[in-house]
Design an enzyme around this catalytic site. Structure first.
Site, PDB file in Angstrom:
ATOM      1  N   HIS A 151       0.850  -1.200   0.000  1.00 15.30           N
ATOM      2  CA  HIS A 151       0.000   0.000   0.000  1.00 15.30           C
ATOM      3  C   HIS A 151       0.882   1.246   0.000  1.00 15.30           C
ATOM      4  O   HIS A 151       2.097   1.182   0.131  1.00 15.30           O
ATOM      5  CB  HIS A 151      -0.985   0.002   1.181  1.00 15.30           C
ATOM      6  N   CYS A 170       5.969   6.499   4.135  1.00 16.78           N
ATOM      7  CA  CYS A 170       4.798   5.714   3.716  1.00 16.78           C
ATOM      8  C   CYS A 170       4.126   6.317   2.483  1.00 16.78           C
ATOM      9  O   CYS A 170       3.212   5.707   1.927  1.00 16.78           O
ATOM     10  CB  CYS A 170       3.791   5.599   4.858  1.00 16.78           C
ATOM     11  N   HIS A 176       4.849   0.271  -0.352  1.00 14.84           N
ATOM     12  CA  HIS A 176       5.597  -0.645   0.518  1.00 14.84           C
ATOM     13  C   HIS A 176       4.560  -1.666   0.991  1.00 14.84           C
ATOM     14  O   HIS A 176       3.422  -1.634   0.507  1.00 14.84           O
ATOM     15  CB  HIS A 176       6.254   0.112   1.681  1.00 14.84           C
ATOM     16  N   HIS A 178       3.039  -4.877   4.036  1.00 15.12           N
ATOM     17  CA  HIS A 178       2.979  -5.445   5.390  1.00 15.12           C
ATOM     18  C   HIS A 178       2.383  -6.850   5.352  1.00 15.12           C
ATOM     19  O   HIS A 178       1.594  -7.173   4.462  1.00 15.12           O
ATOM     20  CB  HIS A 178       2.095  -4.593   6.308  1.00 15.12           C
ATOM     21  N   ASP A 215      -5.398 -10.579  -0.168  1.00  9.51           N
ATOM     22  CA  ASP A 215      -4.066 -11.168  -0.025  1.00  9.51           C
ATOM     23  C   ASP A 215      -3.243 -11.021  -1.301  1.00  9.51           C
ATOM     24  O   ASP A 215      -3.728 -11.302  -2.399  1.00  9.51           O
ATOM     25  CB  ASP A 215      -4.196 -12.646   0.357  1.00  9.51           C
ATOM     26  N   HIS A 216      -2.004 -10.595  -1.113  1.00 14.75           N
ATOM     27  CA  HIS A 216      -1.077 -10.414  -2.234  1.00 14.75           C
ATOM     28  C   HIS A 216      -1.619  -9.449  -3.294  1.00 14.75           C
ATOM     29  O   HIS A 216      -1.595  -9.726  -4.490  1.00 14.75           O
ATOM     30  CB  HIS A 216      -0.654 -11.770  -2.837  1.00 14.75           C
ATOM     31  N   GLU A 259      -0.986  -3.763  11.774  1.00 17.59           N
ATOM     32  CA  GLU A 259      -0.323  -3.413  10.513  1.00 17.59           C
ATOM     33  C   GLU A 259       1.113  -3.931  10.559  1.00 17.59           C
ATOM     34  O   GLU A 259       1.648  -4.468   9.588  1.00 17.59           O
ATOM     35  CB  GLU A 259      -0.347  -1.896  10.337  1.00 17.59           C
TER      36      GLU A 259
END
Ligand code: NI
Length: 271
Positions: A151, A170, A176, A178, A215-216, A259
């Site tokens: 994100h 960020c 980047h 998480h 996801d991903h 996060e």
């Protein structure tokens, strides 16, 4: 001035889910692998929270040495035991996380000194499966889930300079990522036949489409919800709650989102 004190305990035990009034097929359908006739086991973790006035002489609500001894005596009946066979508590109810935590509540409640009040118990069956109990008829069942996503924190309401000033690293344009982890709790009555507030398999099935979507992925670029609003922990936890409320209904309790291990966000619905 009432203060809460929590101490963590561990015990290891075997158990088996089996409802003798059901057919073998029905048992297998509801309880799955937990029906194995020889049982299986877990490293349970119990968090005991007591409330009370701070003693002006000791500065304590309860001496943790005393709490350790009181709860330790209760857990002697559970540790390295088969919960169905070696304890009297699960003859007519399943040794589910919800039922175990309410049995522990009764036993610990009765063993505490009058100066403290048992405020809360949380029992982890695994790091991702737990039950909460605070006395009374209902309980809450909790389950942890994970998704990995990229994100970028960026708000269309702010100028490029304001975005950099607000979000710093960020705001990196390429993004980047998480390993997000979140816990879902579902609250309500414990079903007498299953010993459950909600069947873990049903909860997993309700959450699966959301995990599949997230996801991903890159949250800002691939999730419509975050196209026009920053994918902050706050906005993500509200989004998870709203999606899960639609999937699980009115019994959804809190959603807690990590996060990173250091950044935690909670939302329980409402304004
Ligand atoms: Ni189990």
């Amino acid at each position: 001035m009432e203060v809460l004190t929590t101490r963590r305990f561990e015990f290891s035990a075997a158990h088996r889910y089996w409802n003798p009034s059901w057919s073998p097929e029905r048992n297998l359908e509801v309880f799955g692998k937990c029906t194995n006739e020889h049982g299986h086991g877990h490293n349970y973790v119990l968090e005991v929270t007591v409330a009370g006035e701070v003693d002006p002489d000791t500065g304590m609500v309860i001496n943790l040495v005393d709490l350790k001894a009181i709860v330790g005596r209760v857990l002697e009946g559970f540790d390295h035991k088969h919960l169905n066979e070696d304890t009297p508590h699960f003859r007519d109810r399943q040794p589910t996380t919800e039922n175990i935590v309410s049995v522990l509540w009764e036993l610990i409640f009765g063993a505490l000194p009058a100066v403290v009040r048992l405020a809360h118990l949380r029992l982890y069956e695994t790091p991702d499966v737990f039950a909460d109990y605070g006395g009374g008829p209902g309980a809450a069942f909790g389950r942890g889930y994970r998704f990995a996503a990229a994100h970028r924190l960026h708000s269309p309401a702010l100028s490029p300079e304001e975005n950099v000033a607000t979000f710093g690293k960020c705001n990196n344009p390429a993004g980047h990522g998480h390993d997000y982890r979140f816990e879902v709790t579902v609250a309500g009555p414990v079903d007498a036949e299953t010993g459950m507030v909600v069947n873990l398999a049903d909860l997993d099935a309700a959450v699966a489409p959301l995990l599949e979507e997230l996801d991903h992925t890159h949250l800002d670029r691939q999730q419509a919800h975050f196209a026009e609003r920053p994918s902050t922990g706050e906005n993500i936890v509200v989004y998870l709650w709203e999606r899960l409320a639609a999937a699980t209904g009115e019994r959804l309790g809190w959603v807690r989102l990590w996060e990173t291990p250091n950044n935690v966000f909670d939302y329980g619905g409402g304004a």
